[in-house]
Design a protein around this motif. Structure first.
Motif, PDB file in Angstrom:
ATOM      1  N   MET A   1       0.842  -1.184   0.000  1.00 40.58           N
ATOM      2  CA  MET A   1       0.000   0.000   0.000  1.00 40.58           C
ATOM      3  C   MET A   1       0.879   1.236   0.000  1.00 40.58           C
ATOM      4  O   MET A   1       0.884   2.011   0.933  1.00 40.58           O
ATOM      5  CB  MET A   1      -0.894   0.031   1.232  1.00 40.58           C
ATOM      6  N   SER A   3       1.663   4.811  -1.240  1.00 43.74           N
ATOM      7  CA  SER A   3       0.981   5.910  -1.897  1.00 43.74           C
ATOM      8  C   SER A   3       1.795   7.162  -1.734  1.00 43.74           C
ATOM      9  O   SER A   3       2.775   7.195  -1.020  1.00 43.74           O
ATOM     10  CB  SER A   3      -0.416   6.100  -1.316  1.00 43.74           C
ATOM     11  N   GLN A   5       2.193  11.140  -0.598  1.00 44.75           N
ATOM     12  CA  GLN A   5       1.682  12.192   0.238  1.00 44.75           C
ATOM     13  C   GLN A   5       2.181  13.519  -0.295  1.00 44.75           C
ATOM     14  O   GLN A   5       3.262  13.625  -0.851  1.00 44.75           O
ATOM     15  CB  GLN A   5       2.197  12.039   1.676  1.00 44.75           C
ATOM     16  N   ARG A 249      -3.216   0.414  11.132  1.00 38.53           N
ATOM     17  CA  ARG A 249      -3.385  -0.267   9.849  1.00 38.53           C
ATOM     18  C   ARG A 249      -4.842  -0.323   9.405  1.00 38.53           C
ATOM     19  O   ARG A 249      -5.120  -0.433   8.202  1.00 38.53           O
ATOM     20  CB  ARG A 249      -2.792  -1.678   9.934  1.00 38.53           C
ATOM     21  N   SER A 250      -5.758  -0.240  10.324  1.00 40.80           N
ATOM     22  CA  SER A 250      -7.175  -0.270   9.952  1.00 40.80           C
ATOM     23  C   SER A 250      -7.703   1.111   9.583  1.00 40.80           C
ATOM     24  O   SER A 250      -8.830   1.238   9.105  1.00 40.80           O
ATOM     25  CB  SER A 250      -8.012  -0.845  11.093  1.00 40.80           C
ATOM     26  N   GLY A 251      -6.902   2.145   9.802  1.00 39.98           N
ATOM     27  CA  GLY A 251      -7.330   3.502   9.480  1.00 39.98           C
ATOM     28  C   GLY A 251      -6.961   3.877   8.058  1.00 39.98           C
ATOM     29  O   GLY A 251      -6.399   3.089   7.303  1.00 39.98           O
ATOM     30  N   ASP A 252      -7.285   5.109   7.685  1.00 36.32           N
ATOM     31  CA  ASP A 252      -7.005   5.573   6.326  1.00 36.32           C
ATOM     32  C   ASP A 252      -6.019   6.741   6.313  1.00 36.32           C
ATOM     33  O   ASP A 252      -5.900   7.451   5.316  1.00 36.32           O
ATOM     34  CB  ASP A 252      -8.298   5.966   5.599  1.00 36.32           C
ATOM     35  N   THR A 253      -5.315   6.947   7.422  1.00 34.73           N
ATOM     36  CA  THR A 253      -4.304   8.006   7.493  1.00 34.73           C
ATOM     37  C   THR A 253      -2.955   7.425   7.066  1.00 34.73           C
ATOM     38  O   THR A 253      -2.601   6.328   7.466  1.00 34.73           O
ATOM     39  CB  THR A 253      -4.209   8.552   8.927  1.00 34.73           C
ATOM     40  N   PRO A 254      -2.194   8.153   6.254  1.00 28.74           N
ATOM     41  CA  PRO A 254      -0.940   7.607   5.719  1.00 28.74           C
ATOM     42  C   PRO A 254       0.208   7.601   6.718  1.00 28.74           C
ATOM     43  O   PRO A 254       1.251   8.239   6.533  1.00 28.74           O
ATOM     44  CB  PRO A 254      -0.646   8.522   4.527  1.00 28.74           C
ATOM     45  N   HIS A 284       2.785  -0.461   5.197  1.00 26.69           N
ATOM     46  CA  HIS A 284       2.756  -1.253   6.426  1.00 26.69           C
ATOM     47  C   HIS A 284       3.643  -2.471   6.220  1.00 26.69           C
ATOM     48  O   HIS A 284       3.406  -3.279   5.317  1.00 26.69           O
ATOM     49  CB  HIS A 284       1.319  -1.656   6.747  1.00 26.69           C
ATOM     50  N   ASP A 292       1.808  -5.027   4.305  1.00 22.83           N
ATOM     51  CA  ASP A 292       1.851  -5.025   2.850  1.00 22.83           C
ATOM     52  C   ASP A 292       3.060  -5.786   2.328  1.00 22.83           C
ATOM     53  O   ASP A 292       3.016  -6.401   1.264  1.00 22.83           O
ATOM     54  CB  ASP A 292       1.928  -3.583   2.324  1.00 22.83           C
TER      55      ASP A 292
END
Length: 305
Positions: A1, A3, A5, A249-254, A284, A292
């Protein structure tokens, strides 16, 4: 994962760019999560000897292999992380009761990666204790009411460089006031004269008493991220299943994470994950099911940001 920023501003660092040697080296030594020394029941893989006169069994051989692998990774770790954090100020926040030895080892490896030592702070168990939340909120209101609405935002302002200007977010006297107030109230501990404004923050977790504390630790990491820090949360294997790592890991913050942080390979992953964060990516890492990958992938030559 992985991405990208935005918002790191003029203090971005180039991508990790360590080349194929990193993957080849760690590929030799990083073992599967069920191997002794690299899973939920292990701290540090120890050498085990069979009783005198008895042949070594499969378990002993696996433990010896795991210990040898960890030693080998530790030996090459400085070369693998060299210059990945060059001249980047990094601070380590250890949330009690996370292992202080792990904090020391990651700090040493960060220095070998070229990081500027911005200090180390212990976040006491009181910091995340719901019973002390009102007292902590009062310190926020008294010391930084104009910009902070939570302890995480207050600490972010006290510890971080501004991502747009590369200047400290608060003046030195204000930073001293915030840190002194927190220490006098028993929320943190640190050595005088050691704390500098940082660009990257490594938060070490482990042994959280319950899900409420784990959730508070993850929210704290999210607040640091929103303040412009490059943030990596590292902790033991079990934290990825039911702890702060699982919550992040369950959140959506990078915010990046690394599990099994007591092992040498995971400490390499932690340093490289912070370099990746500073470069604008996240992920992660570790051997838990919700990771990941084991380590951040090096950027191909010529494709660094």
């Amino acid at each position: 994962m992985r991405s990208t920023q935005s918002g790191r501003g003029p203090i971005l660092v180039a991508g990790v760019g360590l080349g194929v040697a990193l993957g080849a080296a760690l590929g030799m030594f990083v073992l599967a999560p069920n191997t002794p020394g690299f899973g939920p029941s292990a701290d540090t893989a120890a050498h085990s000897e069979a009783p005198a006169g008895e042949p070594e069994g499969p378990d002993t051989v696996e433990e010896d292999s795991a210990a040898a692998a960890n030693d080998a990774v530790a030996a090459v770790a400085p070369a693998l992380v060299a210059n990945s954090l060059n001249q980047r100020p990094v601070i380590i926040l250890r949330a009690e009761p996370a292992d202080p030895q792990v904090a020391t080892e990651i700090g040493e490896l960060s220095a070998q990666a070229g990081a500027i030592d911005a200090g180390a702070i212990t976040l006491t168990e009181k910091f995340f204790d719901p019973a002390a939340a009102e007292e902590l909120d009062n310190i926020v209101a008294e010391t930084l009411p104009e910009v902070a609405t939570s302890p995480g935002e207050m600490v972010a302002n006290a510890l971080l460089l501004d991502p747009d200007t590369a200047e400290p977010r608060v003046a030195p006297d204000k930073r001293a006031e915030i840190l002194t107030s927190l220490r006098e109230a028993g929320f943190i501990d640190y050595e005088d004269g050691t704390i500098l404004p940082a660009q990257g923050i490594i938060v070490l977790t482990g042994g959280a008493a319950d899900n409420t504390v784990a959730g508070a630790q993850s929210e704290f990491a999210f607040a640091l991220d929103s303040g412009g820090a490059a943030v990596v949360v590292a902790g033991p294997f079990e934290d990825a299943d039911d702890g702060a790592l699982a919550a992040v890991r369950s959140g959506d913050t990078p915010v990046s994470t690394v599990d099994t942080a007591n092992e040498s390979w995971a400490q390499i992953s932690t340093v490289l994950a912070l370099a990746e964060q500073i470069g604008g990516g996240f992920g992660h890492y570790g051997v838990a099911d919700n990771a990941d990958a084991t380590i951040p992938s090096p950027e191909p030559e010529g494709e660094a940001q």
